[in-house]
Design an enzyme around this catalytic site. Sequence first.
Site, mmCIF file in Angstrom:
data_model
loop_
_atom_site.group_PDB
_atom_site.id
_atom_site.type_symbol
_atom_site.label_atom_id
_atom_site.label_comp_id
_atom_site.label_asym_id
_atom_site.label_seq_id
_atom_site.Cartn_x
_atom_site.Cartn_y
_atom_site.Cartn_z
ATOM 1 N N ASP A 117 -68.178 51.412 -17.956
ATOM 2 C CA ASP A 117 -68.996 50.889 -19.001
ATOM 3 C C ASP A 117 -69.142 49.426 -19.275
ATOM 4 O O ASP A 117 -68.170 48.907 -19.118
ATOM 5 C CB ASP A 117 -68.767 51.505 -20.409
ATOM 6 N N GLU A 171 -65.148 55.648 -15.334
ATOM 7 C CA GLU A 171 -64.318 55.838 -16.631
ATOM 8 C C GLU A 171 -64.936 56.897 -17.272
ATOM 9 O O GLU A 171 -65.711 57.145 -17.534
ATOM 10 C CB GLU A 171 -64.704 54.480 -17.266
ATOM 11 N N ASP A 218 -68.697 47.872 -21.742
ATOM 12 C CA ASP A 218 -68.391 47.489 -23.164
ATOM 13 C C ASP A 218 -66.994 46.931 -22.908
ATOM 14 O O ASP A 218 -66.480 46.890 -21.960
ATOM 15 C CB ASP A 218 -68.666 48.754 -23.982
#
Length: 632
Positions: free
Chosen positions: A495, A422, A497
């Site tokens: 990630d 990403e 998140d």
Amino acid sequence: MNDYTGEQIEVLKGLEAVRKRPGMYIGNTAERGLHQLVYEAVDNAVDEALAGYAKTIRVVLYKDGSCSVEDDGRGIPLDVIPEEGLPAIEVVMTVLHAGGKFGKGGYKVSGGLHGVGISVVNALSEKMITRVRRDGWEWEIAFERGTTVQKLKKLRRAEGSGTYEWFKPDPTVFETLEFSWKILENRLRELAFLNRGLEITLRDERGDELRERIYSYEGGIVSFVDWLNENKESLTPVISTNGEREDVVVECALQWQDGYNEVVYSYANNINTMEGGMHLTGFRTAVSGKVNEYGRKRGMLKEVDPNLSTDDCMEGLTAIVSVKLQDPQFEGQTKTKLGNAKIRPIVYGLVSERLDFFLEENPKIARAIVDKCMQAARAREAAKKARDLTRRKNVLEGSGLPGKLVDCKTQDPALSEIFLVEGDSAGGTAKGGRDPNTQAILPLRGKILNVEKARLDKMLSNEEIRTMITALGTGFGEEFNADKLRYHKIIIMTDADVDGSHIRTLLLTFFYRQMRQLVERGYVYIAQPPLYGLKKGKRQEWAFTDAEMTAIFNGSDPKDWTIQQFKGLGEMDAEQLADTTMDPQKRRLKQVTLEEASEDAERMFTTLMGDKVEPRKLFIQEHARTVRNLDL
Ligand code: 0RA
């Protein structure tokens, strides 16, 4: 045998032609041709059933390689035909195409694709015996290779009526003499479905164990559709219609199920019209016309503007279209395309009428049908776009590989890994931490993925996804070939998140829906970066869960440790990323199972795909949490 009339010589010439060129009459002399003999005899019996006289047909396979077909119809006529000076039955059995000369005029319709008649069976059998019961007596006549060896004679008194044809295929003609239960069963079952109420028995006396089955379906072609959709999840009930217009009998039954295949069989006079024709065209036009009309009226078609294609409307549809008519015209390469133009509006009219009524009466199901067709339209459009664009890319770039890809040196897919990373910055770090021999890096820009709110179709028009498809090498859609995959480990590295979780879900959904084989074969993985970096003096530890962190502290005071919490891959340097997440010797990888991918995909469909914002928010929040608690 020395008083041949001119006509009898013609007869012999006719059957001699059949023996010289059997392929012209029954297709070939292999397995197909052998079974064609049975079909010819059965077709005659079915005709007698269609005429309303026969109720049961019985096919028996004997130990000596012979076969018999018996019906309880009126019995082939026995009276002498003046012009031939022979009983009708002998003419039927020995004159090519004689079937059409008698009685058949009284039949509304007649099957028999080759339509060559029973005399061909006779010509290609080393022995054939026909028995007829009618008017209180049973009669018998016998032949060898088409020649009469026993004239018609009375056998005994007998009740009822019917015809019994026994024949032993000629071993000098056929390459194989073994009838196949499976092949015969399929055709007889089909005939039983197509002719509601007709009872067909298949009996096999050849083996040690007697095998006998009766095929009979009160539901006719509705039962046929039920049977075809057995073990499938259906979206609608079986919708059926039948009617007779202008001497054409039409029967249709259809049901949508949740799969993607179109299973539509069409028949004319019990013959499977594999190449389709007028009846099928009428049917398809009616279905797509009515689905479109309904969808437009309810404002459901805005996206596809102006119309769902016919193919879209046929996805997941199982249907039988059966017509019976006089003088069917069979056209096309294999003579299995119905050419009679007047059939099209007849089928169209009946099916339209029925669908109109059904859709109006069942609004919930009607919506489900339109939704299903819309999904098909989206998938088709997306696949087309992706194909066009990956193709164009390949032409533009010499190597065919996207410029953003940092490829590995080895060409061996079994040794190669690709990290889908990403963001460009994490991509840079990963590039620094990789083993260039076996590890490739493809940075994907997350924001671009995000903007589109995850519609699969839009996903495919996304540059990043297309780049990925090109890098994987598998092609896409109809051209997809898992064997061409360039890396046997596809590692999604995002990630920990919300955005990362979102992108991972998108990618997994994409793999699950569009390249499922890659998941099935175990090629898809999720990288497991640590949550914490823990330092005490020169000691460096990584913790992947909170519990692991506690275990590392081992009861001692956390104050002695410097704790670094990783929120994104970018917070690690190349060496750290290699040590924790990329190095095959040290990392933890999670292989994606089909179940997990499907769960993700399903949930994404019902939440992300929906138009409501709330469930989407909830999904992402919840998903972000579960991601952090991955089972390691
Ligand atoms: C023509 C006329 C009639 C019967 C048949 C053909 C007939 C043919 C076959 C072939 C196999 N089974 C069959 N059953 C009947 C009847 C004429 C009459 O009885 O008036």
